[in-house]
Write a protein that holds these residues in place. Structure first.
Motif, PDB file in Angstrom:
ATOM      1  N   TYR A   7       0.943  -1.292   0.167  1.00  0.00           N
ATOM      2  CA  TYR A   7       0.002   0.012   0.030  1.00  0.00           C
ATOM      3  C   TYR A   7       0.756   1.150  -0.122  1.00  0.00           C
ATOM      4  N   VAL A   8       0.680   1.961  -0.950  1.00  0.00           N
ATOM      5  CA  VAL A   8       1.476   3.244  -1.019  1.00  0.00           C
ATOM      6  C   VAL A   8       0.439   4.565  -0.402  1.00  0.00           C
ATOM      7  N   ALA A   9       1.011   5.114   0.701  1.00  0.00           N
ATOM      8  CA  ALA A   9       0.153   6.109   1.280  1.00  0.00           C
ATOM      9  C   ALA A   9       0.791   7.545   0.782  1.00  0.00           C
ATOM     10  N   MET A  10       0.199   8.309   0.226  1.00  0.00           N
ATOM     11  CA  MET A  10       0.683   9.403  -0.535  1.00  0.00           C
ATOM     12  C   MET A  10       0.076  10.701   0.335  1.00  0.00           C
ATOM     13  N   HIS A  11       0.961  11.736   0.531  1.00  0.00           N
ATOM     14  CA  HIS A  11       0.448  12.733   1.151  1.00  0.00           C
ATOM     15  C   HIS A  11      -0.068  13.932   0.046  1.00  0.00           C
ATOM     16  N   VAL A  24       4.134  17.203   6.313  1.00  0.00           N
ATOM     17  CA  VAL A  24       3.990  16.002   5.548  1.00  0.00           C
ATOM     18  C   VAL A  24       4.592  14.807   6.284  1.00  0.00           C
ATOM     19  N   ARG A  25       5.625  15.166   7.249  1.00  0.00           N
ATOM     20  CA  ARG A  25       6.153  14.118   7.998  1.00  0.00           C
ATOM     21  C   ARG A  25       5.193  13.574   8.975  1.00  0.00           C
ATOM     22  N   ILE A  26       4.614  14.505   9.758  1.00  0.00           N
ATOM     23  CA  ILE A  26       3.667  14.124  10.857  1.00  0.00           C
ATOM     24  C   ILE A  26       2.459  13.305  10.318  1.00  0.00           C
ATOM     25  N   PHE A  27       2.151  13.845   9.026  1.00  0.00           N
ATOM     26  CA  PHE A  27       0.814  13.123   8.074  1.00  0.00           C
ATOM     27  C   PHE A  27       1.168  11.620   7.837  1.00  0.00           C
ATOM     28  N   LEU A  28       2.467  11.524   7.373  1.00  0.00           N
ATOM     29  CA  LEU A  28       2.892  10.106   6.792  1.00  0.00           C
ATOM     30  C   LEU A  28       3.231   9.243   8.206  1.00  0.00           C
ATOM     31  N   ASN A  29       3.694   9.710   9.398  1.00  0.00           N
ATOM     32  CA  ASN A  29       3.727   9.038  10.513  1.00  0.00           C
ATOM     33  C   ASN A  29       2.530   8.572  11.163  1.00  0.00           C
ATOM     34  N   GLY A  30       1.325   9.352  10.963  1.00  0.00           N
ATOM     35  CA  GLY A  30       0.309   9.062  11.210  1.00  0.00           C
ATOM     36  C   GLY A  30      -0.385   8.114  10.782  1.00  0.00           C
ATOM     37  N   LYS A  31      -0.218   8.218   9.230  1.00  0.00           N
ATOM     38  CA  LYS A  31      -0.770   7.203   8.422  1.00  0.00           C
ATOM     39  C   LYS A  31      -0.268   5.566   8.917  1.00  0.00           C
ATOM     40  N   ILE A  32       0.975   5.621   9.074  1.00  0.00           N
ATOM     41  CA  ILE A  32       1.593   4.343   9.609  1.00  0.00           C
ATOM     42  C   ILE A  32       0.783   3.870  10.815  1.00  0.00           C
ATOM     43  N   VAL A  33       0.378   4.669  11.866  1.00  0.00           N
ATOM     44  CA  VAL A  33      -0.296   4.451  12.909  1.00  0.00           C
ATOM     45  C   VAL A  33      -1.856   4.000  12.582  1.00  0.00           C
ATOM     46  N   ASP A  34      -2.304   4.660  11.706  1.00  0.00           N
ATOM     47  CA  ASP A  34      -3.619   4.381  11.396  1.00  0.00           C
ATOM     48  C   ASP A  34      -3.839   3.054  10.777  1.00  0.00           C
ATOM     49  N   ILE A  71      -3.046  -3.637   9.224  1.00  0.00           N
ATOM     50  CA  ILE A  71      -2.079  -3.708   8.229  1.00  0.00           C
ATOM     51  C   ILE A  71      -0.806  -3.852   8.894  1.00  0.00           C
ATOM     52  N   SER A  72      -0.023  -4.699   8.048  1.00  0.00           N
ATOM     53  CA  SER A  72       1.348  -4.854   8.645  1.00  0.00           C
ATOM     54  C   SER A  72       2.288  -3.739   8.160  1.00  0.00           C
ATOM     55  N   PRO A  73       3.105  -3.155   9.087  1.00  0.00           N
ATOM     56  CA  PRO A  73       3.962  -2.158   8.459  1.00  0.00           C
ATOM     57  C   PRO A  73       4.849  -2.636   7.455  1.00  0.00           C
ATOM     58  N   GLU A  74       4.900  -3.826   7.195  1.00  0.00           N
ATOM     59  CA  GLU A  74       5.913  -4.290   5.905  1.00  0.00           C
ATOM     60  C   GLU A  74       5.277  -4.115   4.658  1.00  0.00           C
ATOM     61  N   GLN A  75       3.751  -3.898   4.701  1.00  0.00           N
ATOM     62  CA  GLN A  75       3.007  -3.532   3.745  1.00  0.00           C
ATOM     63  C   GLN A  75       2.981  -2.414   3.171  1.00  0.00           C
ATOM     64  N   ILE A  76       3.547  -1.356   3.953  1.00  0.00           N
ATOM     65  CA  ILE A  76       3.394   0.276   3.690  1.00  0.00           C
ATOM     66  C   ILE A  76       4.745   0.710   3.028  1.00  0.00           C
ATOM     67  N   ILE A  77       4.420   1.659   1.959  1.00  0.00           N
ATOM     68  CA  ILE A  77       5.359   2.505   1.292  1.00  0.00           C
ATOM     69  C   ILE A  77       4.907   4.006   1.355  1.00  0.00           C
ATOM     70  N   LEU A  78       5.627   4.819   1.634  1.00  0.00           N
ATOM     71  CA  LEU A  78       5.352   6.424   1.740  1.00  0.00           C
ATOM     72  C   LEU A  78       5.757   7.204   0.744  1.00  0.00           C
ATOM     73  N   ASP A  79       4.797   8.082   0.305  1.00  0.00           N
ATOM     74  CA  ASP A  79       5.239   9.030  -0.623  1.00  0.00           C
ATOM     75  C   ASP A  79       4.810  10.468  -0.412  1.00  0.00           C
ATOM     76  N   VAL A  80       5.696  11.226  -0.362  1.00  0.00           N
ATOM     77  CA  VAL A  80       5.566  12.587   0.222  1.00  0.00           C
ATOM     78  C   VAL A  80       4.567  13.402  -0.838  1.00  0.00           C
ATOM     79  N   GLY A  81       4.287  13.069  -2.113  1.00  0.00           N
ATOM     80  CA  GLY A  81       3.227  13.601  -2.889  1.00  0.00           C
ATOM     81  C   GLY A  81       3.705  14.824  -3.434  1.00  0.00           C
ATOM     82  N   ILE A  82       4.785  14.800  -4.316  1.00  0.00           N
ATOM     83  CA  ILE A  82       5.496  16.023  -4.877  1.00  0.00           C
ATOM     84  C   ILE A  82       4.495  16.268  -6.041  1.00  0.00           C
ATOM     85  N   GLY A  83       4.206  17.809  -6.030  1.00  0.00           N
ATOM     86  CA  GLY A  83       3.087  18.050  -6.907  1.00  0.00           C
ATOM     87  C   GLY A  83       1.673  17.950  -6.489  1.00  0.00           C
TER      88      GLY A  83
END
Length: 278
Positions: A140-144, A165-175, A181-193
């Motif tokens: 799962y790619v969680a993008m901001h 953006v860092r706080i948002f992505l960290n919060g997504k990991i928790v959510d 969802i296992s942390p091993e399934q998670i990919i993070l994207d800062v959402g350029i643009g």
């Protein structure tokens, strides 16, 4: 730092060579290649070409997320992407990613063999998309994104874009962990643009190392994006050198995954950088 990424039947252990995600837009209106691969046969051929060029993942999308893009119905998005996914899955031995905001499209794609859900709408409040990820074990790619594709470039505002953006992505990991969802399934994207000005994009690109503390693989998508033209004054078709500069800067900062339309050039640049530094 060792990290594991699990996406369905696929497993990656980082550090490892960078993963390149090739873009297949089955849309008439995407900002870069809209209409170019709109028919099913062209989209499948393009995906196979990208794999030949070195793509590690194929990302199929049926709805444009360019600024001010109009949404399409779930029925129409399914009509666009499902024949392509169903044709590709038996032919390839790499992960197929579905780029969608719609849980119904994501579920259908995963049933057909997709291994990753690339969700630019990770700022959602409804949990249906996340339940699909938890149930199926896909990546799962969680993008901001600030706002939605239709509104994201209407005066985006931050006090501190990097920290927010860092706080948002960290919060997504928790959510995401809270719904199974296992942390091993998670990919993070800062959402350029995505809900960022030129300056916001540059600040994020210059601070990517701060996101490595989240201890999940980072995906960067800068390919052919308009901020390159805004900064350098080049035409849309001449953005590749600027995108490669961003890619190599991100690689040096610790980013592991790169989403691109220009697979061959991106693979070559990354393999050279890896040979020098790894």
């Amino acid at each position: 730092m060792t990290m594991i990424l699990r996406a369905g039947q696929f497993k990656y252990v980082f550090p490892r060579p960078s993963l390149v995600m090739g873009v297949v837009n089955v849309t008439p209106d995407s900002f870069s290649d809209g209409g170019k691969y709109f028919d099913n046969a062209s989209a499948v051929r393009h995906a196979m070409d990208l794999i030949e060029q070195g793509a590690d993942i194929i990302d199929v999308g049926g709805e444009s997320t360019r600024p001010k893009a109009e949404p399409v119905s779930e029925e129409e998005e399914l009509r666009r992407v499902m024949p392509v996914i169903e044709a590709l899955v038996p032919q390839i031995n790499i992960p197929l990613s579905i780029d969608t905001l719609k849980p119904g499209v994501a579920r259908a794609a995963v049933r057909a063999g997709a291994s990753i859900i690339n969700d630019v709408g990770a700022n959602r409040t409804d949990g249906e998309m996340w339940r699909i990820v938890a149930e199926t074990g896909v990546g799962y790619v969680a993008m901001h994104m600030q706002g939605s594709p239709a509104t994201m470039q209407v005066k985006p505002t931050y006090q501190d874009v990097v920290e927010e953006v860092r706080i948002f992505l960290n919060g997504k990991i928790v959510d995401l962990q809270a719904v199974g969802i296992s942390p091993e399934q998670i990919i993070l994207d800062v959402g350029i643009g995505f809900g960022k000005t030129l300056e916001h994009n540059l600040q994020l690109l210059g601070s990517l190392r701060r996101f490595t503390t989240l201890q999940r693989p980072l995906l960067l998508g800068v390919s052919r994006k308009s901020f390159i033209s805004k900064l350098l004054g080049v035409a849309a078709e001449d953005r590749l050198p600027g995108a490669l500069a961003c890619t190599l800067t991100a690689f040096e900062a610790g980013v592991q995954m790169f989403r691109t339309h220009d697979v061959a050039a991106t693979v070559q640049a990354l393999r050279m950088a890896e040979a020098i530094t790894l």
